[in-house]
Write an enzyme that holds these catalytic residues in place. Structure first.
Site, PDB file in Angstrom:
ATOM      1  CB  SER A  16      74.182  66.775   2.923  1.00 35.00           C
ATOM      2  OG  SER A  16      74.909  67.171   2.410  1.00 35.00           O
ATOM      3  CG  HIS A  41      76.909  69.850   5.528  1.00 32.57           C
ATOM      4  ND1 HIS A  41      77.617  69.920   7.485  1.00 32.57           N
ATOM      5  CD2 HIS A  41      77.725  68.577   5.356  1.00 32.57           C
ATOM      6  CE1 HIS A  41      78.673  69.071   7.188  1.00 32.57           C
ATOM      7  NE2 HIS A  41      78.815  68.634   5.596  1.00 32.57           N
ATOM      8  CG  ASP A  43      79.138  66.941   2.611  1.00 37.18           C
ATOM      9  OD1 ASP A  43      80.025  67.504   2.907  1.00 37.18           O
ATOM     10  OD2 ASP A  43      78.006  67.158   2.109  1.00 37.18           O
ATOM     11  CG  MET A  45      83.756  66.805  -1.699  1.00 38.35           C
ATOM     12  SD  MET A  45      83.636  64.496  -2.011  1.00 38.35           S
ATOM     13  CE  MET A  45      81.374  64.395  -0.332  1.00 38.35           C
ATOM     14  CG  HIS A  75      82.529  68.411   6.068  1.00 32.36           C
ATOM     15  ND1 HIS A  75      82.176  67.297   5.612  1.00 32.36           N
ATOM     16  CD2 HIS A  75      83.252  68.372   6.242  1.00 32.36           C
ATOM     17  CE1 HIS A  75      82.942  66.629   5.973  1.00 32.36           C
ATOM     18  NE2 HIS A  75      83.801  66.705   5.737  1.00 32.36           N
ATOM     19  CG  MET A  77      85.192  66.044   3.266  1.00 36.12           C
ATOM     20  SD  MET A  77      83.812  65.233   2.472  1.00 36.12           S
ATOM     21  CE  MET A  77      82.743  66.716   2.311  1.00 36.12           C
ATOM     22  CG  MET A 156      83.772  62.498   8.826  1.00 43.63           C
ATOM     23  SD  MET A 156      82.257  63.481   7.381  1.00 43.63           S
ATOM     24  CE  MET A 156      81.752  62.711   6.336  1.00 43.63           C
ATOM     25  N   GLY A 161      83.428  60.848   0.982  1.00 41.78           N
ATOM     26  CA  GLY A 161      83.430  61.239  -1.123  1.00 41.78           C
ATOM     27  C   GLY A 161      82.182  62.211  -1.449  1.00 41.78           C
ATOM     28  N   GLY A 164      74.790  59.297   0.893  1.00 35.29           N
ATOM     29  CA  GLY A 164      73.691  57.909  -0.048  1.00 35.29           C
ATOM     30  C   GLY A 164      74.369  56.374   0.926  1.00 35.29           C
ATOM     31  CG  ASP A 191      78.274  64.424   7.106  1.00 35.12           C
ATOM     32  OD1 ASP A 191      77.541  64.426   6.529  1.00 35.12           O
ATOM     33  OD2 ASP A 191      79.347  65.703   6.993  1.00 35.12           O
ATOM     34  N   GLY A 192      76.935  61.406   7.707  1.00 36.27           N
ATOM     35  CA  GLY A 192      77.337  60.167   6.604  1.00 36.27           C
ATOM     36  C   GLY A 192      76.198  58.914   7.543  1.00 36.27           C
ATOM     37  N   GLY A 193      75.556  58.890   6.371  1.00 38.08           N
ATOM     38  CA  GLY A 193      74.331  57.756   6.683  1.00 38.08           C
ATOM     39  C   GLY A 193      73.145  57.597   7.743  1.00 38.08           C
ATOM     40  CB  SER A 214      70.923  59.897   0.652  1.00 38.60           C
ATOM     41  OG  SER A 214      71.337  60.079   1.701  1.00 38.60           O
TER      42      SER A 214
HETATM   43  C1  DX5 Z   1      80.229  62.207   2.489  1.00 36.70           C
HETATM   44  C2  DX5 Z   1      79.331  64.024   3.104  1.00 36.70           C
HETATM   45  C3  DX5 Z   1      78.647  63.910   3.648  1.00 36.70           C
HETATM   46  C4  DX5 Z   1      77.188  63.104   2.912  1.00 36.70           C
HETATM   47  C5  DX5 Z   1      75.635  62.951   3.450  1.00 36.70           C
HETATM   48  O1  DX5 Z   1      81.288  63.469   2.121  1.00 36.70           O
HETATM   49  O2  DX5 Z   1      80.277  65.016   4.058  1.00 36.70           O
HETATM   50  O3  DX5 Z   1      77.626  65.537   4.015  1.00 36.70           O
HETATM   51  O4  DX5 Z   1      76.114  64.635   2.014  1.00 36.70           O
HETATM   52  O5  DX5 Z   1      75.190  61.686   2.566  1.00 36.70           O
HETATM   53  P1  DX5 Z   1      74.377  61.103   3.334  1.00 36.70           P
HETATM   54  O6  DX5 Z   1      73.191  61.571   4.626  1.00 36.70           O
HETATM   55  O7  DX5 Z   1      73.707  60.654   2.221  1.00 36.70           O
HETATM   56  O8  DX5 Z   1      74.769  60.271   4.258  1.00 36.70           O
HETATM   57 ZN    ZN Z   2      79.863  66.778   5.320  1.00 33.82          ZN
END
Ligand code: DX5
Ligand code: ZN
Length: 231
Positions: A16, A41, A43, A45, A75, A77, A156, A161, A164, A191-193, A214
């Site tokens: 990402s 990927h 993102d 927004m 992606h 959002m 998700m 948003g 990290g 996706d996420g964490g 991250s």
């Molecule tokens: C969150 C994004 C993710 C994000 C993941 O809104 O959709 O793709 O970049 O970031 P990490 O891997 O740091 O949680």
């Molecule tokens: Zn994403």
């Protein structure tokens, strides 16, 4: 170019770019790909669906120019993916994923909710893969009507948003519910964490497309992170 829906499905790592250095984007992407990431990927927004504002079709256009053979997973959002799918596809996206939360009936037509089936059809007619996304609080059954036409289903594991944030283990049951309902060629993306500490629970639930921002871009040994995510 990666064949996303080819069997057997080995796990894919999607880098990402939200955590890349925006002032050195191509170099940072090259480093992530050299470390073993399979795809990028992106993102997107819009400052409405989520408070943050990130990137538009021109980012995809530039990535496509620098990486003609790399799969670009977009992606969205955004509140109105129906307005943005075509510009991102024209710019070079390979997959467009949009949220169940902006689709009817979860968001009524009177409030701008979109017709998900019609959008999936438009994306496919343009030769692009289509995905749908569910946020952590959203039940997955609203996806059931679309599962046979989706190439990617994205769960998700943080509230969207920013990168990290900490992984939310409560979404694992949703992934487990979805997995047996997917076509064999549909990717289950999370996706996420995700990082070497949280990946096992996701992989055990059947996740075969791993987004990382991250953990990957923040690491000094990026190849070690990709290896751990795929292990
Ligand atoms: C969150 C994004 C993710 C994000 C993941 O809104 O959709 O793709 O970049 O970031 P990490 O891997 O740091 O949680
Ligand atoms: Zn994403």
């Amino acid at each position: 170019m990666l064949d996303l829906t080819a069997k057997p499905a080995r796990p894919l790592v999607a880098a990402s770019i939200l955590s890349a250095d925006f002032g050195a984007m191509a170099d940072d992407c090259r480093s992530a790909l050299a470390a073993g990431a399979d795809l990028l990927h992106v993102d997107v927004m819009d400052g409405h669906f989520v408070p943050n504002l990130t990137m538009g079709p021109d980012m995809v256009r530039c990535l496509r120019k620098h990486f003609p053979d790399v799969y670009l997973d977009v992606h969205l959002m955004v509140d109105r993916p129906d307005l943005f799918a075509e510009p991102f596809i024209e710019a070079g996206a390979n997959n467009i994923s949009f949220h169940l939360e902006v689709s009817q009936p979860m968001r009524p037509a009177s409030a701008g909710g979109i017709d998900a089936a019609a959008l999936i059809d438009r994306i496919h007619k343009l030769g692009t893969h289509a995905g749908m996304v569910v946020n952590p609080p959203t039940a997955p059954d609203g996806l059931a009507a679309y599962l046979d036409s989706l190439d990617v289903v994205l769960v998700m594991s943080v509230n969207p948003g920013r990168s990290g944030q900490s992984f939310m283990p409560q979404v694992i049951d949703k992934a487990k519910w979805l997995k047996p309902r997917l076509r064999p060629t549909t990717r289950l993306e999370m996706d996420g964490g995700l990082n070497p500490q949280t990946i096992a629970t996701a992989r055990n639930a059947g996740v075969d497309m791993i987004v990382t921002a991250s953990a990957l871009f923040g690491a000094t040994d990026r190849a070690a992170v990709v290896r751990a995510l795929k292990a």
